[in-house]
Motif scaffolding. Structure first.
Motif, PDB file in Angstrom:
ATOM      1  N   LEU A   1      -3.746 -11.649   9.549  1.00  0.00           N
ATOM      2  CA  LEU A   1      -3.381 -10.243   9.407  1.00  0.00           C
ATOM      3  C   LEU A   1      -3.271  -9.554  10.767  1.00  0.00           C
ATOM      4  O   LEU A   1      -2.861  -8.402  10.852  1.00  0.00           O
TER       5      LEU A   1
ATOM      6  N   VAL B   1      -7.477  -9.687   0.220  1.00  0.00           N
ATOM      7  CA  VAL B   1      -6.352 -10.625   0.286  1.00  0.00           C
ATOM      8  C   VAL B   1      -6.815 -12.048  -0.013  1.00  0.00           C
ATOM      9  O   VAL B   1      -6.134 -12.797  -0.725  1.00  0.00           O
TER      10      VAL B   1
ATOM     11  N   ALA C   1      -1.900  -1.499   3.664  1.00  0.00           N
ATOM     12  CA  ALA C   1      -0.580  -2.087   3.381  1.00  0.00           C
ATOM     13  C   ALA C   1       0.227  -2.360   4.651  1.00  0.00           C
ATOM     14  O   ALA C   1       0.828  -3.442   4.762  1.00  0.00           O
TER      15      ALA C   1
ATOM     16  N   LEU D   1      -0.827  -5.625   6.179  1.00  0.00           N
ATOM     17  CA  LEU D   1      -0.327  -6.746   5.382  1.00  0.00           C
ATOM     18  C   LEU D   1       1.177  -6.935   5.594  1.00  0.00           C
ATOM     19  O   LEU D   1       1.652  -8.059   5.765  1.00  0.00           O
ATOM     20  N   GLU D   2       1.931  -5.826   5.622  1.00  0.00           N
ATOM     21  CA  GLU D   2       3.387  -5.894   5.795  1.00  0.00           C
ATOM     22  C   GLU D   2       3.768  -6.534   7.128  1.00  0.00           C
ATOM     23  O   GLU D   2       4.795  -7.203   7.213  1.00  0.00           O
TER      24      GLU D   2
ATOM     25  N   SER E   1       2.304  -8.978   8.634  1.00  0.00           N
ATOM     26  CA  SER E   1       1.690 -10.297   8.795  1.00  0.00           C
ATOM     27  C   SER E   1       2.465 -11.364   8.037  1.00  0.00           C
ATOM     28  O   SER E   1       3.250 -11.055   7.134  1.00  0.00           O
TER      29      SER E   1
ATOM     30  N   MET F   1       2.503 -11.492   4.091  1.00  0.00           N
ATOM     31  CA  MET F   1       3.396 -10.665   3.267  1.00  0.00           C
ATOM     32  C   MET F   1       4.270 -11.533   2.368  1.00  0.00           C
ATOM     33  O   MET F   1       4.729 -11.087   1.318  1.00  0.00           O
TER      34      MET F   1
ATOM     35  N   VAL G   1       3.306 -11.485  -1.180  1.00  0.00           N
ATOM     36  CA  VAL G   1       3.339 -10.189  -1.859  1.00  0.00           C
ATOM     37  C   VAL G   1       4.681 -10.010  -2.557  1.00  0.00           C
ATOM     38  O   VAL G   1       5.742 -10.215  -1.965  1.00  0.00           O
TER      39      VAL G   1
ATOM     40  N   GLN H   1       5.385  -6.925  -4.310  1.00  0.00           N
ATOM     41  CA  GLN H   1       5.763  -5.546  -4.007  1.00  0.00           C
ATOM     42  C   GLN H   1       4.542  -4.704  -3.647  1.00  0.00           C
ATOM     43  O   GLN H   1       3.421  -5.007  -4.050  1.00  0.00           O
ATOM     44  N   ILE H   2       4.808  -3.680  -2.863  1.00  0.00           N
ATOM     45  CA  ILE H   2       3.799  -2.667  -2.571  1.00  0.00           C
ATOM     46  C   ILE H   2       4.277  -1.406  -3.268  1.00  0.00           C
ATOM     47  O   ILE H   2       5.352  -0.880  -2.948  1.00  0.00           O
TER      48      ILE H   2
ATOM     49  N   ILE I   1      -0.813  -3.079  -4.655  1.00  0.00           N
ATOM     50  CA  ILE I   1      -0.154  -4.236  -4.065  1.00  0.00           C
ATOM     51  C   ILE I   1      -0.131  -5.321  -5.134  1.00  0.00           C
ATOM     52  O   ILE I   1      -1.172  -5.680  -5.687  1.00  0.00           O
TER      53      ILE I   1
ATOM     54  N   PHE J   1       0.864  -9.206  -5.983  1.00  0.00           N
ATOM     55  CA  PHE J   1       1.093 -10.495  -5.341  1.00  0.00           C
ATOM     56  C   PHE J   1       1.944 -11.390  -6.233  1.00  0.00           C
ATOM     57  O   PHE J   1       1.954 -11.232  -7.456  1.00  0.00           O
TER      58      PHE J   1
END
Length: 182
Positions: A44, A92, A124, A127-128, A130, A133, A136, A138-139, A148, A150
């Motif tokens: 991250l 996470v 968020a 995470l976006e 890194s 992501m 993932v 969607q956020i 979030i 997954f």
């Protein structure tokens, strides 16, 4: 007793330079998920500080059957000491690597708005930015549906901090920030 031999052995094998005033001693005979969360924190872009590594190693100790040794973990440190990044790493790890898929993780703070801000505005973006992501789907940033989602079906959602929030929900991991306000 923070001066116990098991804590000193754990500290000697870590990079902690200052002994915590109060802490549950690390049980070295138990496996721990701490290094797994520390690796996630590095991915991250927020490598763990020594106190975070020690806290993770103790908080995520496993019993022989593979279950967590501690049902409740309380961490108290001053402001701006890395609680947000520590909790994001735990959330996470739980969402992506837990043995049972489709984990339901709820994040709560002193108010629903504070919880939303912490998850969407602070966690968020980490995470976006890194490689994690990729896991993932969607956020969600819409008011009332913040969270979030997954790809494996796990989710981190915001839960209001009112007395009646969360009734009837399946909660695999509950994170309460600023719990003294609850």
């Amino acid at each position: 007793d923070v001066s116990g031999r098991s804590l000193m052995v754990a500290l000697a094998s870590s990079s902690v330079v200052c002994v915590p005033r109060w802490a549950t001693p690390r049980r070295l005979e138990r496996r721990t998920l701490g290094p797994q969360v520390a690796a996630i924190m590095r991915k991250l872009g927020t490598p763990p500080m020594p106190w975070q590594e020690l806290a993770l190693d103790v908080a995520l100790e496993l019993l022989p059957d593979g279950s967590l040794a501690y049902r409740q973990v309380i961490i108290t440190v001053e402001r701006q000491q890395g609680k947000t990044t520590l909790m994001l790493g735990v959330e996470v790890q739980r969402a992506l690597l837990w043995a049972r898929p489709r984990q339901r993780i709820y994040y709560s703070a002193q108010t629903g708005q504070d919880g939303r801000q912490k998850l969407i505005d602070d966690q968020a973006p980490i995470l976006e930015g890194s490689p994690l992501m990729a896991g993932v789907l969607q956020i969600r940033k819409g008011i009332g549906s913040e969270g979030i989602v997954f790809r494996n079906g796990s989710r981190i959602d915001v839960m209001a901090s009112s007395e009646h929030s969360g009734h009837g929900k399946v909660v695999d991991l509950g994170v309460i920030d600023e719990a003294f306000s609850d």
